[in-house]
Design a protein around this motif. Structure first.
Motif, mmCIF file in Angstrom:
data_model
loop_
_atom_site.group_PDB
_atom_site.id
_atom_site.type_symbol
_atom_site.label_atom_id
_atom_site.label_comp_id
_atom_site.label_asym_id
_atom_site.label_seq_id
_atom_site.Cartn_x
_atom_site.Cartn_y
_atom_site.Cartn_z
ATOM 1 N N PRO A 19 0.825 -1.198 0.000
ATOM 2 C CA PRO A 19 0.000 0.000 0.000
ATOM 3 C C PRO A 19 0.868 1.261 0.000
ATOM 4 O O PRO A 19 1.822 1.359 0.775
ATOM 5 N N VAL A 20 0.541 2.192 -0.876
ATOM 6 C CA VAL A 20 1.252 3.469 -0.945
ATOM 7 C C VAL A 20 0.313 4.527 -0.379
ATOM 8 O O VAL A 20 -0.726 4.838 -0.980
ATOM 9 N N LEU A 21 0.683 5.077 0.775
ATOM 10 C CA LEU A 21 -0.234 5.933 1.524
ATOM 11 C C LEU A 21 0.190 7.397 1.539
ATOM 12 O O LEU A 21 1.371 7.711 1.688
ATOM 13 N N VAL A 22 -0.786 8.274 1.396
ATOM 14 C CA VAL A 22 -0.614 9.706 1.630
ATOM 15 C C VAL A 22 -1.480 10.037 2.838
ATOM 16 O O VAL A 22 -2.711 10.094 2.739
ATOM 17 N N ILE A 23 -0.849 10.217 3.979
ATOM 18 C CA ILE A 23 -1.590 10.409 5.232
ATOM 19 C C ILE A 23 -1.640 11.889 5.594
ATOM 20 O O ILE A 23 -0.611 12.515 5.853
ATOM 21 N N ASP A 24 -2.850 12.433 5.597
ATOM 22 C CA ASP A 24 -3.038 13.854 5.920
ATOM 23 C C ASP A 24 -3.347 14.069 7.397
ATOM 24 O O ASP A 24 -2.999 15.105 7.965
ATOM 25 N N ASP A 25 -4.020 13.103 8.001
ATOM 26 C CA ASP A 25 -4.449 13.214 9.393
ATOM 27 C C ASP A 25 -3.707 12.161 10.208
ATOM 28 O O ASP A 25 -3.883 10.961 10.000
ATOM 29 N N LEU A 26 -2.897 12.609 11.150
ATOM 30 C CA LEU A 26 -2.093 11.689 11.955
ATOM 31 C C LEU A 26 -2.956 10.677 12.697
ATOM 32 O O LEU A 26 -2.546 9.530 12.908
ATOM 33 N N ALA A 27 -4.170 11.063 13.046
ATOM 34 C CA ALA A 27 -5.063 10.165 13.778
ATOM 35 C C ALA A 27 -5.444 8.935 12.958
ATOM 36 O O ALA A 27 -5.853 7.918 13.510
ATOM 37 N N LEU A 32 -5.405 2.814 10.224
ATOM 38 C CA LEU A 32 -5.258 2.476 8.813
ATOM 39 C C LEU A 32 -4.245 1.350 8.640
ATOM 40 O O LEU A 32 -4.507 0.363 7.943
ATOM 41 N N ALA A 33 -3.106 1.494 9.287
ATOM 42 C CA ALA A 33 -2.081 0.460 9.192
ATOM 43 C C ALA A 33 -2.549 -0.860 9.792
ATOM 44 O O ALA A 33 -2.273 -1.932 9.238
ATOM 45 N N ARG A 34 -3.274 -0.789 10.901
ATOM 46 C CA ARG A 34 -3.787 -2.015 11.517
ATOM 47 C C ARG A 34 -4.763 -2.732 10.582
ATOM 48 O O ARG A 34 -4.753 -3.963 10.494
ATOM 49 N N ALA A 35 -5.589 -1.978 9.886
ATOM 50 C CA ALA A 35 -6.539 -2.577 8.948
ATOM 51 C C ALA A 35 -5.805 -3.247 7.790
ATOM 52 O O ALA A 35 -6.179 -4.350 7.357
ATOM 53 N N ALA A 187 -6.495 1.701 0.009
ATOM 54 C CA ALA A 187 -6.825 2.675 1.061
ATOM 55 C C ALA A 187 -7.472 3.897 0.418
ATOM 56 O O ALA A 187 -6.890 4.979 0.368
ATOM 57 N N PRO A 188 -8.699 3.754 -0.096
ATOM 58 C CA PRO A 188 -9.381 4.868 -0.770
ATOM 59 C C PRO A 188 -9.548 6.063 0.166
ATOM 60 O O PRO A 188 -9.848 5.896 1.350
ATOM 61 N N ALA A 189 -9.337 7.239 -0.395
ATOM 62 C CA ALA A 189 -9.400 8.458 0.419
ATOM 63 C C ALA A 189 -10.723 8.593 1.162
ATOM 64 O O ALA A 189 -10.752 8.986 2.335
ATOM 65 N N ALA A 190 -11.816 8.244 0.500
ATOM 66 C CA ALA A 190 -13.132 8.385 1.134
ATOM 67 C C ALA A 190 -13.276 7.450 2.332
ATOM 68 O O ALA A 190 -13.814 7.848 3.379
ATOM 69 N N ALA A 191 -12.790 6.218 2.195
ATOM 70 C CA ALA A 191 -12.875 5.255 3.296
ATOM 71 C C ALA A 191 -12.001 5.684 4.468
ATOM 72 O O ALA A 191 -12.397 5.567 5.639
ATOM 73 N N VAL A 192 -10.810 6.189 4.152
ATOM 74 C CA VAL A 192 -9.903 6.647 5.216
ATOM 75 C C VAL A 192 -10.497 7.837 5.941
ATOM 76 O O VAL A 192 -10.505 7.904 7.182
ATOM 77 N N LYS A 193 -11.014 8.794 5.194
ATOM 78 C CA LYS A 193 -11.604 9.983 5.802
ATOM 79 C C LYS A 193 -12.783 9.623 6.696
ATOM 80 O O LYS A 193 -12.982 10.219 7.764
ATOM 81 N N ALA A 194 -13.548 8.611 6.270
ATOM 82 C CA ALA A 194 -14.719 8.187 7.049
ATOM 83 C C ALA A 194 -14.358 7.246 8.192
ATOM 84 O O ALA A 194 -15.211 6.900 9.013
ATOM 85 N N ALA A 198 -13.064 -1.272 8.183
ATOM 86 C CA ALA A 198 -13.542 -2.570 7.694
ATOM 87 C C ALA A 198 -13.435 -2.627 6.169
ATOM 88 O O ALA A 198 -13.082 -3.667 5.598
ATOM 89 N N LYS A 199 -13.736 -1.522 5.518
ATOM 90 C CA LYS A 199 -13.613 -1.434 4.061
ATOM 91 C C LYS A 199 -12.158 -1.594 3.642
ATOM 92 O O LYS A 199 -11.840 -2.327 2.699
ATOM 93 N N VAL A 200 -11.259 -0.909 4.328
ATOM 94 C CA VAL A 200 -9.828 -1.003 4.025
ATOM 95 C C VAL A 200 -9.332 -2.427 4.225
ATOM 96 O O VAL A 200 -8.606 -2.971 3.385
ATOM 97 N N GLU A 201 -9.733 -3.051 5.325
ATOM 98 C CA GLU A 201 -9.305 -4.423 5.585
ATOM 99 C C GLU A 201 -9.814 -5.378 4.499
ATOM 100 O O GLU A 201 -9.095 -6.278 4.061
ATOM 101 N N ALA A 202 -11.053 -5.165 4.054
ATOM 102 C CA ALA A 202 -11.618 -6.024 3.010
ATOM 103 C C ALA A 202 -10.854 -5.865 1.696
ATOM 104 O O ALA A 202 -10.553 -6.855 1.010
ATOM 105 N N LEU A 203 -10.517 -4.631 1.355
ATOM 106 C CA LEU A 203 -9.753 -4.384 0.128
ATOM 107 C C LEU A 203 -8.349 -4.974 0.239
ATOM 108 O O LEU A 203 -7.804 -5.517 -0.734
ATOM 109 N N ALA A 204 -7.769 -4.873 1.430
ATOM 110 C CA ALA A 204 -6.441 -5.445 1.652
ATOM 111 C C ALA A 204 -6.476 -6.964 1.515
ATOM 112 O O ALA A 204 -5.572 -7.572 0.925
#
Length: 211
Positions: A19-27, A32-35, A187-194, A198-204
C-alpha cells in the motif's frame, strides 16, 4: 550492500501489494495500518508528501504489530536519516541520483530506488541494486515493458507502481521479475476519511489474495 538488498527483497516478498499511503491526518495512521496488516498487507509505504508523514511512520512503527513500515518519496539524503529516526524499515524513491546513491551507502536502511528505463536500471545494477521500483509503471509501458526488461536483465526484480489497481495488478504479478506492486487503491481516500477500516481491511484481503 548485499545485506541491504536482501532486506529489501524480504520486504517485497511479504505480500503481493505494498500500500502506498498519503496520510493527511495523523489520527488515521495507526488504525489504517492495523486494517492493512489485518487484511494481509504488512509492508506499508508512507509517502513524504504531507507534514505528518514522519510522525505517521513513527506511530505505525511503535504501535502496529506486524507492520513493516517504510518511507516513500525519498528525494534528499536527509530523508534517509529522518526515515531511520522515525523507525522506518525501508525507503523508496521515485528515481535515483548520485547524491541519493552515495547517501544510501552510508546508512543502515534498505532502499528501493526507482527506474523507468533500461539505462536507469542498468546504472543501478552497476551500483549493486537488484531490487528496484518501476515507476510510473502504466505511463512507461506497463507490464509489457517490464516483461521486455526481464530478458536482458534477468537478475532484477521490480515493484511496479503508478497507475496500478485491482483491475490490472494481476497482469504485473504474473511476471517473473515482479514480486509485488505498489498502489493506493487498498486505502481509498473516502474510506480513510470516514474511518471505514472494515472497508480497508476487506480491500487489503482481496489484494493479498492476488498472487
Amino acid at each position: 550492500m548485499q545485506d541491504l538488498q536482501k532486506r529489501v527483497g524480504a520486504v517485497l516478498a511479504l505480500a503481493p501489494v505494498v500500500p502506498v499511503l498519503v496520510i493527511d491526518d495523523l489520527a488515521h495512521a495507526v488504525p489504517l495500518a492495523r486494517a492493512l496488516v489485518a487484511g494481509g498487507l504488512p509492508a506499508i509505504e508512507v509517502t513524504l508528501r504531507t507534514p505528518v508523514a514522519l510522525e505517521a511512520v513513527r506511530a505505525i512503527a511503535a504501535e502496529v504489530e506486524g507492520a513493516a513500515v517504510g518511507v516513500g518519496s525519498v528525494r534528499r539524503p536527509q530523508d534517509f536519516v529522518d526515515a531511520l529516526k522515525a523507525g522506518a524499515t525501508f525507503a523508496v524513491s521515485p528515481g535515483s541520483s548520485p547524491g541519493l546513491i552515495a547517501a544510501a551507502r552510508e546508512i543502515d536502511l534498505p532502499w528501493l530506488p526507482g527506474a523507468a528505463t533500461a539505462s536507469e536500471a542498468m546504472a543501478l545494477l552497476e551500483q549493486g541494486y537488484t531490487q528496484l521500483k518501476f515507476f510510473p509503471a502504466e505511463s512507461i509501458g506497463g507490464a509489457t515493458a517490464l516483461k521486455s526488461l526481464g530478458g536482458p536483465l534477468p537478475e532484477l526484480r521490480f515493484c511496479a507502481t503508478g497507475g496500478i489497481g485491482a483491475n490490472n495488478a494481476r497482469e504485473y504479478l504474473a511476471l517473473a521479475n515482479v514480486p509485488c506492486v505498489g498502489g493506493s487503491w487498498v486505502a481509498p481516500a473516502a474510506a480513510v476519511k470516514a474511518g471505514d477500516w472494515a472497508k480497508v481491511e476487506a480491500l487489503a484481503r482481496e489484494a493479498a489474495a492476488l498472487k
